[in-house]
Every structure is written in structure tokens, then in C-alpha cells.
Design a protein around this motif. Structure first.
Motif, PDB file in Angstrom:
ATOM      1  N   GLN A  83      39.005  33.010  50.180  1.00 35.13           N
ATOM      2  CA  GLN A  83      39.939  32.850  51.307  1.00 35.13           C
ATOM      3  C   GLN A  83      41.307  32.347  50.853  1.00 35.13           C
ATOM      4  O   GLN A  83      42.246  32.293  51.641  1.00 35.13           O
ATOM      5  N   LEU A  84      41.413  31.966  49.590  1.00 32.07           N
ATOM      6  CA  LEU A  84      42.705  31.508  49.049  1.00 32.07           C
ATOM      7  C   LEU A  84      43.535  32.729  48.643  1.00 32.07           C
ATOM      8  O   LEU A  84      42.977  33.772  48.286  1.00 32.07           O
ATOM      9  N   PRO A  85      44.874  32.597  48.680  1.00 28.73           N
ATOM     10  CA  PRO A  85      45.713  33.770  48.383  1.00 28.73           C
ATOM     11  C   PRO A  85      45.870  34.065  46.886  1.00 28.73           C
ATOM     12  O   PRO A  85      46.954  33.977  46.334  1.00 28.73           O
ATOM     13  N   PHE A  86      44.758  34.433  46.244  1.00 32.35           N
ATOM     14  CA  PHE A  86      44.822  34.945  44.876  1.00 32.35           C
ATOM     15  C   PHE A  86      45.020  36.452  44.919  1.00 32.35           C
ATOM     16  O   PHE A  86      44.499  37.125  45.815  1.00 32.35           O
ATOM     17  N   ASP A  87      45.737  36.992  43.930  1.00 35.18           N
ATOM     18  CA  ASP A  87      45.886  38.444  43.832  1.00 35.18           C
ATOM     19  C   ASP A  87      44.679  39.080  43.156  1.00 35.18           C
ATOM     20  O   ASP A  87      44.385  40.253  43.382  1.00 35.18           O
ATOM     21  N   ASP A  88      44.006  38.286  42.303  1.00 32.86           N
ATOM     22  CA  ASP A  88      42.810  38.808  41.639  1.00 32.86           C
ATOM     23  C   ASP A  88      42.002  37.632  41.102  1.00 32.86           C
ATOM     24  O   ASP A  88      42.545  36.532  40.915  1.00 32.86           O
ATOM     25  N   ILE A  89      40.725  37.885  40.892  1.00 33.46           N
ATOM     26  CA  ILE A  89      39.807  36.847  40.404  1.00 33.46           C
ATOM     27  C   ILE A  89      38.958  37.438  39.283  1.00 33.46           C
ATOM     28  O   ILE A  89      38.365  38.510  39.454  1.00 33.46           O
ATOM     29  N   PHE A  90      38.950  36.761  38.138  1.00 33.31           N
ATOM     30  CA  PHE A  90      38.117  37.176  37.007  1.00 33.31           C
ATOM     31  C   PHE A  90      37.146  36.041  36.698  1.00 33.31           C
ATOM     32  O   PHE A  90      37.559  34.883  36.577  1.00 33.31           O
ATOM     33  N   VAL A  91      35.873  36.383  36.598  1.00 30.10           N
ATOM     34  CA  VAL A  91      34.841  35.372  36.363  1.00 30.10           C
ATOM     35  C   VAL A  91      34.014  35.757  35.142  1.00 30.10           C
ATOM     36  O   VAL A  91      33.558  36.900  35.028  1.00 30.10           O
ATOM     37  N   CYS A  92      33.815  34.816  34.245  1.00 30.00           N
ATOM     38  CA  CYS A  92      32.867  34.992  33.132  1.00 30.00           C
ATOM     39  C   CYS A  92      31.615  34.198  33.473  1.00 30.00           C
ATOM     40  O   CYS A  92      31.673  32.982  33.609  1.00 30.00           O
ATOM     41  N   PHE A  93      30.483  34.903  33.622  1.00 39.78           N
ATOM     42  CA  PHE A  93      29.213  34.246  33.947  1.00 39.78           C
ATOM     43  C   PHE A  93      28.393  33.949  32.696  1.00 39.78           C
ATOM     44  O   PHE A  93      27.266  33.466  32.785  1.00 39.78           O
ATOM     45  N   HIS A  94      28.944  34.282  31.534  1.00 41.73           N
ATOM     46  CA  HIS A  94      28.166  34.179  30.298  1.00 41.73           C
ATOM     47  C   HIS A  94      28.020  32.737  29.813  1.00 41.73           C
ATOM     48  O   HIS A  94      28.809  31.861  30.166  1.00 41.73           O
ATOM     49  N   THR A  95      27.014  32.525  28.968  1.00 42.66           N
ATOM     50  CA  THR A  95      26.871  31.257  28.247  1.00 42.66           C
ATOM     51  C   THR A  95      27.450  31.463  26.850  1.00 42.66           C
ATOM     52  O   THR A  95      27.731  32.593  26.444  1.00 42.66           O
TER      53      THR A  95
END
Ligand SMILES: [Mg+2]
Ligand SMILES: [Zn+2]
Length: 175
Positions: free
Chosen positions: A82-94
């Protein structure tokens, strides 16, 4: 195509209040630990008004480590979205996965740069840990550390007291 400047944001310790466990900053693991820092929505809007892309780049290994369920993580993520980010990248790795995206590697920043045509040399990464400063350096952008008791010793291009001060610093460098 003209290249754009971006501000990359770490999540825990910048956007979300970190939870200290044994003196180390960690992500929230339960709903009652999850809190978005004050004024984040307005600050992101302000940064957008300077013409910067706003991109979240976050390591989130805690599902893999069993600290929280995917369901709980998605509940928190629904607020992040809900925050005004243009894009989101997530690393789920260990760390054991040895991926290219987990900070301090610059994978997420480089992927974003390719996708959005970002001028990395004139972009900034705002974080709170060594992984953030190192990822910024590896990607060729400037690092801004939001100061906390646990990061006093770390090296970065800039240090600020809070996210709003980072915004002022960026504004002064742009205008
Ligand atoms: Mg952090
Ligand atoms: Zn990864």
C-alpha cells in the motif's frame, strides 16, 4: 531512452521498525511486531516528487528459516504494497542458497536497473546494515545508512539520523 535515477530502500530498519533479538536487528516475525515507521508514506511521495523511482530491495530469508509462515509474511507484505513504491524486489533465499540477489550482492539493484533503465551512478540505496552499503557499492550507487545503535562502526557514503533526513540530503544533492 533517458536513464532515470532511483532511490533503493531496505525494508527492515528503514521502512519497517526492526526487532532487536540478542542485540541484532531482525525482521518482525509476528503480526504484533510489525510496524511501518512514521511518515513513510509521505516521505516516499515526496521522493517521488523529486523525480526518483522508489524501489524496495529486501532480503527476506525468515520464511526459509522457519521464523514465520508465508501467510504471516503476506499479511505484512499487503501493508508494504500500500506504500507508494514503483517496484519491489525480494530475495527469499538463505545464505546457503548462494543466490545472486541476496544483499550484499547487487543482484536486485542490477535487475531493477535493467528493468527501469536506472542511472546507478546517480542513484542511492538507503539501508541500515553492512549488506545494504556493500550492495550499493557493488552496484555503483551511493549508500546512505540510517544510524542505529547496531551500525555505528559501518562504512557508507552518507549517514543520517532518520529517513526524513535522508530525504533532505537527497533533495539538497538534486536541486
Ligand atoms: Mg535492514
Ligand atoms: Zn536471493
Amino acid at each position: 531512452m533517458k536513464k532515470r535515477r532511483a532511490i533503493f530502500f531496505d525494508r527492515d530498519g528503514v521502512i519497517v521498525t526492526p526487532i532487536l533479538r540478542n542485540g541484532k536487528p531482525t525482521a518482525p516475525w509476528r503480526r504484533d511486531e510489525f510496524q511501518i515507521e512514521v511518515d513513510v508514506h509521505q516521505i516516499l511521495s515526496l521522493i517521488g516528487s523529486f523525480g526518483f523511482l522508489r524501489i524496495l530491495v529486501t532480503n527476506q530469508p525468515d520464511i526459509a528459516y522457519g521464523h514465520l509462515s508465508p501467510r504471516e509474511w503476506r499479511w505484512m507484505q499487503s501493508y508494504i504494497e500500500q506504500l507508494p513504491f514503483d517496484d519491489i524486489f525480494v530475495c527469499f533465499h538463505t545464505r546457503a542458497d548462494d543466490c545472486l540477489c541476496k544483499k550484499p550482492k547487487p543482484g536486485m539493484l542490477l535487475e531493477a536497473a535493467k528493468k527501469w533503465h536506472i542511472d546507478l551512478a546517480h542513484s542511492y540505496m538507503i539501508g541500515d546494515t553492512d549488506a545494504d552499503a556493500k550492495a550499493a557499492a557493488a552496484a555503483g550507487c551511493k549508500s546512505i545508512l540510517v544510524e542505529a545503535p547496531y551500525n555505528k562502526e559501518l562504512q557508507s557514503d552518507y549517514k543520517v539520523n532518520c529517513l526524513f533526513d535522508a530525504t533532505l540530503l537527497i533533495q539538497n544533492n538534486v536541486l
